[in-house]
Design an enzyme around this catalytic site. Structure first.
Site, PDB file in Angstrom:
ATOM      1  N   GLY A 128       0.821  -1.196   0.000  1.00 13.01           N
ATOM      2  CA  GLY A 128       0.000   0.000   0.000  1.00 13.01           C
ATOM      3  C   GLY A 128       0.856   1.247   0.000  1.00 13.01           C
ATOM      4  O   GLY A 128       2.093   1.185   0.060  1.00 13.01           O
ATOM      5  N   ASN A 129       0.215   2.392  -0.044  1.00  8.12           N
ATOM      6  CA  ASN A 129       0.946   3.651  -0.101  1.00  8.12           C
ATOM      7  C   ASN A 129       1.728   3.934   1.177  1.00  8.12           C
ATOM      8  O   ASN A 129       2.767   4.597   1.137  1.00  8.12           O
ATOM      9  CB  ASN A 129      -0.024   4.805  -0.370  1.00  8.12           C
ATOM     10  CG  ASN A 129      -0.537   4.797  -1.795  1.00  8.12           C
ATOM     11  OD1 ASN A 129       0.209   5.014  -2.733  1.00  8.12           O
ATOM     12  ND2 ASN A 129      -1.818   4.514  -1.946  1.00  8.12           N
ATOM     13  N   ASN A 135       2.145   1.300   3.972  1.00  5.20           N
ATOM     14  CA  ASN A 135       2.814   0.103   4.490  1.00  5.20           C
ATOM     15  C   ASN A 135       2.789  -1.037   3.480  1.00  5.20           C
ATOM     16  O   ASN A 135       1.881  -1.128   2.637  1.00  5.20           O
ATOM     17  CB  ASN A 135       2.130  -0.384   5.774  1.00  5.20           C
ATOM     18  CG  ASN A 135       2.322   0.562   6.935  1.00  5.20           C
ATOM     19  OD1 ASN A 135       3.447   0.907   7.285  1.00  5.20           O
ATOM     20  ND2 ASN A 135       1.229   1.005   7.534  1.00  5.20           N
ATOM     21  N   VAL A 145       2.408  -5.041   3.751  1.00  8.49           N
ATOM     22  CA  VAL A 145       2.007  -6.075   4.700  1.00  8.49           C
ATOM     23  C   VAL A 145       2.399  -7.432   4.140  1.00  8.49           C
ATOM     24  O   VAL A 145       1.991  -7.802   3.034  1.00  8.49           O
ATOM     25  CB  VAL A 145       0.491  -6.027   4.979  1.00  8.49           C
ATOM     26  CG1 VAL A 145       0.123  -7.078   6.033  1.00  8.49           C
ATOM     27  CG2 VAL A 145       0.066  -4.640   5.437  1.00  8.49           C
ATOM     28  N   GLY A 168      -7.537  -0.879  -9.277  1.00 12.99           N
ATOM     29  CA  GLY A 168      -6.211  -1.171  -8.780  1.00 12.99           C
ATOM     30  C   GLY A 168      -6.198  -2.574  -8.204  1.00 12.99           C
ATOM     31  O   GLY A 168      -7.220  -3.077  -7.731  1.00 12.99           O
ATOM     32  N   ASP A 182      -5.138  -3.903  -5.452  1.00 10.88           N
ATOM     33  CA  ASP A 182      -5.540  -4.087  -4.062  1.00 10.88           C
ATOM     34  C   ASP A 182      -7.054  -4.118  -3.923  1.00 10.88           C
ATOM     35  O   ASP A 182      -7.614  -4.945  -3.190  1.00 10.88           O
ATOM     36  CB  ASP A 182      -4.940  -2.992  -3.182  1.00 10.88           C
ATOM     37  CG  ASP A 182      -5.353  -1.592  -3.612  1.00 10.88           C
ATOM     38  OD1 ASP A 182      -5.661  -1.384  -4.813  1.00 10.88           O
ATOM     39  OD2 ASP A 182      -5.362  -0.681  -2.759  1.00 10.88           O
ATOM     40  N   ARG A 183      -7.748  -3.240  -4.634  1.00 10.23           N
ATOM     41  CA  ARG A 183      -9.210  -3.185  -4.551  1.00 10.23           C
ATOM     42  C   ARG A 183      -9.849  -4.416  -5.182  1.00 10.23           C
ATOM     43  O   ARG A 183     -10.811  -4.982  -4.644  1.00 10.23           O
ATOM     44  CB  ARG A 183      -9.718  -1.909  -5.209  1.00 10.23           C
ATOM     45  CG  ARG A 183      -9.255  -0.653  -4.491  1.00 10.23           C
ATOM     46  CD  ARG A 183      -9.522   0.604  -5.291  1.00 10.23           C
ATOM     47  NE  ARG A 183     -10.949   0.881  -5.407  1.00 10.23           N
ATOM     48  CZ  ARG A 183     -11.452   1.871  -6.139  1.00 10.23           C
ATOM     49  NH1 ARG A 183     -10.623   2.670  -6.822  1.00 10.23           N
ATOM     50  NH2 ARG A 183     -12.756   2.077  -6.184  1.00 10.23           N
TER      51      ARG A 183
END
Length: 258
Positions: free
Chosen positions: A8-9, A11, A13, A107, A109-110
């Site tokens: 992510g922008n 962090n 994970v 994107g 992640d989504r």
């Protein structure tokens, strides 16, 4: 063991998955200036601390919204885990059907969050991700993506007051007891946190209406999901591991098709 990484922008994970179970996770700050050795050694230290072996990692799958870190992250995986990472959207389709027209796609992640939520909670549903930005994504009864929206995350919204004004302080993100505050801190918290909750409730209601109403589950993930969910009745579930679990599903499908 599968190593699933959600970049992510703010962090990165790292999730360790044995079979179908997430057995551990750790976070690194997302930093384009970090070297591949810094990333690799940080991951290696985690494995050593908990008595794990890097050679037990069979595969690595990554979903990233930060292209700037992918070269060094991929090199770290190759150097320290001896694996070429599987990268969602880079030859690996997340497999999310679309019920709306247009060539633009979500994107990774989504898309991964929607895949994970559908498998776990069914459809129709609304998926909220409270991170650096806050996103809302809607999936209909048929499991098709029907659109969404993006807004600044609550931390960005609150920090903007601190950075763009001369006299307002930076505040902790907590919900105050009242909207009418008597201090600058309380007033900022009321506007930033309570106001943000109100904005999310409006977006959820409108998204449900546009999906046709009825019983639509609302699932939230991301670092700030609990702060919002604990103060509204419109979020049904908070699932911190949603993207990691979605990556597992995409990995299984990828291996079946390979």
């Amino acid at each position: 063991m599968l190593l699933a990484i959600d970049v992510g922008n703010t962090n990165m994970v790292f999730g360790l998955i044995e079979g179908d179970a997430l057995t551990g996770s750790f976070r690194l700050m997302t930093d384009a200036n970090r070297t591949s050795d810094e990333i690799g050694l940080a991951a290696w230290d985690y494995f050593q601390r908990f008595g794990l072996k890097t050679e037990d990692v069979e595969d690595v799958i990554i979903a990233s919204v930060v292209p700037q870190v992918m070269h060094t992250l991929s090199n770290a995986i190759i150097k320290y885990f001896n694996k070429i990472p599987i990268i969602v959207d880079d030859g690996v389709d997340p497999g999310l059907p679309y019920g709306v027209s247009g060539d633009e796609r979500l994107g990774p992640d989504r898309a991964v969050a929607c895949i994970g939520a559908m498998a776990k909670y069914g459809t129709p549903l609304i998926v909220l991700d409270f991170g650096t930005a806050t996103t809302l994504d809607a999936v209909n009864q048929a499991g098709e993506y029907m659109g969404g929206c993006i807004t600044a995350g609550v931390r960005i919204a609150a920090d903007a007051l601190f950075t763009q004004t001369a006299m307002l302080p930076k505040v902790e993100l907590v919900k105050p007891d009242t909207v009418l505050g008597c201090t600058a801190v309380g007033q900022i918290q009321a506007g930033a946190v309570v106001g943000y909750i109100g904005a999310m409730e409006y977006l959820i209601r409108e998204a449900k209406r546009e999906l046709g109403g009825g019983d639509i589950r609302v699932v939230a993930t991301g670092g700030l999901a609990r702060l919002i969910a604990d103060n509204t009745g419109l979020i049904d579930d908070v699932d911190p591991s949603l993207i990691l679990e979605g990556l597992l599903l995409i990995y299984k499908r990828y291996k079946e098709q390979a």
